[in-house]
Design a protein around this motif. Structure first.
Motif, PDB file in Angstrom:
ATOM      1  N   ALA A   1      -1.546   7.086  -6.657  1.00 29.83           N
ATOM      2  CA  ALA A   1      -0.938   8.047  -7.583  1.00 29.83           C
ATOM      3  C   ALA A   1       0.438   8.462  -7.077  1.00 29.83           C
ATOM      4  O   ALA A   1       1.332   8.792  -7.868  1.00 29.83           O
ATOM      5  CB  ALA A   1      -1.844   9.263  -7.740  1.00 29.83           C
ATOM      6  N   ASP A   2       0.620   8.449  -5.769  1.00 30.00           N
ATOM      7  CA  ASP A   2       1.911   8.828  -5.170  1.00 30.00           C
ATOM      8  C   ASP A   2       1.850   8.607  -3.658  1.00 30.00           C
ATOM      9  O   ASP A   2       0.810   8.816  -3.043  1.00 30.00           O
ATOM     10  CB  ASP A   2       2.191  10.310  -5.454  1.00 30.00           C
ATOM     11  N   TYR A   3       2.940   8.164  -3.050  1.00 31.25           N
ATOM     12  CA  TYR A   3       3.159   8.165  -1.599  1.00 31.25           C
ATOM     13  C   TYR A   3       2.470   7.038  -0.840  1.00 31.25           C
ATOM     14  O   TYR A   3       2.963   6.626   0.196  1.00 31.25           O
ATOM     15  CB  TYR A   3       2.715   9.512  -1.022  1.00 31.25           C
ATOM     16  N   GLY A   4       1.330   6.564  -1.280  1.00 34.17           N
ATOM     17  CA  GLY A   4       0.719   5.410  -0.638  1.00 34.17           C
ATOM     18  C   GLY A   4      -0.231   5.740   0.487  1.00 34.17           C
ATOM     19  O   GLY A   4      -0.548   6.899   0.761  1.00 34.17           O
ATOM     20  N   THR A   5      -0.697   4.654   1.157  1.00 29.31           N
ATOM     21  CA  THR A   5      -1.608   4.811   2.296  1.00 29.31           C
ATOM     22  C   THR A   5      -0.913   4.246   3.556  1.00 29.31           C
ATOM     23  O   THR A   5      -0.404   5.008   4.356  1.00 29.31           O
ATOM     24  CB  THR A   5      -2.954   4.110   2.029  1.00 29.31           C
TER      25      THR A   5
ATOM     26  N   ALA B   1       0.866  -1.177   0.000  1.00 29.13           N
ATOM     27  CA  ALA B   1       0.000   0.000   0.000  1.00 29.13           C
ATOM     28  C   ALA B   1       0.904   1.228   0.000  1.00 29.13           C
ATOM     29  O   ALA B   1       0.809   2.109   0.845  1.00 29.13           O
ATOM     30  CB  ALA B   1      -0.926  -0.026   1.208  1.00 29.13           C
ATOM     31  N   GLY B   2       1.806   1.272  -0.963  1.00 33.23           N
ATOM     32  CA  GLY B   2       2.766   2.361  -1.079  1.00 33.23           C
ATOM     33  C   GLY B   2       2.502   3.233  -2.289  1.00 33.23           C
ATOM     34  O   GLY B   2       1.395   3.240  -2.852  1.00 33.23           O
ATOM     35  N   GLY B   3       3.543   3.962  -2.697  1.00 36.70           N
ATOM     36  CA  GLY B   3       3.406   4.836  -3.868  1.00 36.70           C
ATOM     37  C   GLY B   3       3.028   4.065  -5.117  1.00 36.70           C
ATOM     38  O   GLY B   3       2.365   4.599  -6.002  1.00 36.70           O
TER      39      GLY B   3
ATOM     40  N   VAL C   1      -2.087  -1.678   7.387  1.00 33.80           N
ATOM     41  CA  VAL C   1      -2.306  -2.208   6.039  1.00 33.80           C
ATOM     42  C   VAL C   1      -3.190  -1.240   5.260  1.00 33.80           C
ATOM     43  O   VAL C   1      -3.786  -0.323   5.834  1.00 33.80           O
ATOM     44  CB  VAL C   1      -2.991  -3.601   6.095  1.00 33.80           C
ATOM     45  N   GLY C   2      -3.302  -1.464   3.961  1.00 39.22           N
ATOM     46  CA  GLY C   2      -4.217  -0.683   3.133  1.00 39.22           C
ATOM     47  C   GLY C   2      -5.578  -1.364   3.056  1.00 39.22           C
ATOM     48  O   GLY C   2      -5.871  -2.279   3.827  1.00 39.22           O
TER      49      GLY C   2
END
Ligand code: MRU
Length: 372
Positions: free
Chosen positions: A186-190, A180-182, A255-256
């Motif tokens: 779209a960028d940077y993640g959760t 759950a990253g970039g 987690v995402g």
């Protein structure tokens, strides 16, 4: 067309510098532009970007997980809808509008679980209707909407990172599952945004990444993102999580999510539910990090979340060679649902929902759009 960029694998994003890659990117104008995405099936050994200029190649890229992760799937589908809208010519706005509907209907069949896909396609359809009614240039309006979806996702991920970092303590061991990253946004993640943000604030985290069978998003993607950012990460097989928790190495799990029901039940990569049960057994707070676009308030609880089943060969031939006998029965659900009562909180761009129940979810997410 594939574009290999060796420079990115070699140098990668630098610590504190933000990501230097774009997971999903539009190149060019509305009439002739194309969708460029990292082919995530090849990471971490190859950094290859693929260009899509027809709906079918976008559908295929989502289906085979070249682009994956709920928010990134939504962004890719939005740009795919632009490509589809122009596929039958651009001179008649009604033809463009019909082609948009057809493309959206097709893209919505690519993967069933991540609600961001349907949410983004609904937004594209609404933008098409508004542009048609307002006699605005249809294709350009659609591209503007896709750009807005991508930009909003970037902003939401940054805000999730800020809210989540407040929950982190210097020295924490943090376990995560899947990616759950970039690469998933779209960028940077959760979930990884929380770690990136805490790291940027000077908090030292020790991250444990589940490898995440069968497709190894944790080993291939999460470990890659964290290593590239200079964050302390240790890779473990999924079946090691209980032991690592028992050894006292984990203080938080983050987690995402792919779809969160109105009561907070949260679908995420297969294996997440088991990690949540383990966390409960060890008294470790378990957090989900997700933007409002991942909430599906049309579902009262998680029983209605569709769970994708994938090709058995992902289980029997996942390591590039056969690891199970021919003819064996295989069950390969790609997601599971963690019940809300196992969650310590849901970290969103609007703040942290805690405790997690129908009332607290509605209070913070009451205006989140439900999928159709
Ligand atoms: O099958 P995938 O790789 O698309 O599954 C992705 C996940 O389960 C992620 O954890 C989820 O989409 C959240 S991404 C911010």
């Amino acid at each position: 067309m594939s574009v290999v960029r060796d420079d990115v694998t070699q140098s990668g994003p630098r610590e504190g510098a933000g990501t230097t890659f774009r997971t999903v990117e539009w190149i060019g104008d509305a009439a002739t532009g194309r969708l460029r995405m990292i082919d995530q099936t090849l990471l971490p050994t190859q950094f290859v970007e693929i260009d899509c200029d027809d709906v079918e190649s976008v559908w295929q890229a989502i289906k085979r997980l070249s682009v994956r992760g709920a928010p990134a799937i939504g962004v890719a589908a939005a740009y795919g809808a632009v490509i589809g809208a122009r596929s039958r010519g651009v001179s008649d706005p009604h033809t463009v509008r019909q082609a948009l509907s057809q493309a959206a209907a097709h893209l919505s069949t690519s993967r069933p679980t991540a609600v961001n896909l349907f949410w983004a396609l609904d937004r594209m359809q609404a933008a098409g209707d508004a542009a048609l009614a307002g006699r605005q240039p249809l294709l350009e309006s659609l591209l503007d909407e896709a750009h807005a979806i991508a930009e909003e996702d970037r902003a939401m991920c940054r805000a999730i990172g800020r809210h989540g970092a407040e929950l982190m303590t210097d020295g924490d061991g943090v376990l995560t599952h899947c990616n759950a990253g970039g690469l998933a946004t779209a960028d940077y993640g959760t979930a990884l945004a929380v770690m990136f943000s805490a790291h940027e604030q000077g908090k030292r985290l020790r991250v444990f990444a589940d490898e995440t069978r069968p497709l190894l998003q944790g080993a291939r993607l999460t470990a890659w993102e964290l290593v590239e950012r200079g964050i302390d990460v240790t890779l473990i097989c999924d079946n090691m999580a209980a032991q690592v928790m028992k050894e006292g190495k984990i203080q938080k799990v983050i987690v995402g999510a792919d779809r969160i029901a109105a009561n907070g039940d949260a679908a995420n990569k297969i294996g997440t539910y088991g990690v949540a049960v383990l966390a409960k057994a060890h008294g470790i707070p378990f957090y989900v990090a997700a933007p409002s676009s991942t909430f599906d308030l049309s579902l009262t609880d998680g029983t209605g979340i569709p769970i994708e089943e994938r090709d058995p060969r992902e289980v029997t031939e996942g390591f590039g060679r056969r690891t199970a006998p021919e003819g064996v029965a295989v069950y390969n659900p790609a997601f599971d649902v963690t019940p809300a009562h196992l969650l310590a909180g849901i970290i969103t761009e609007r703040g942290v929902i805690s405790p997690v129940d129908s009332h607290t979810v509605r209070t913070l997410m009451g205006t989140a759009r439900a999928s159709s």
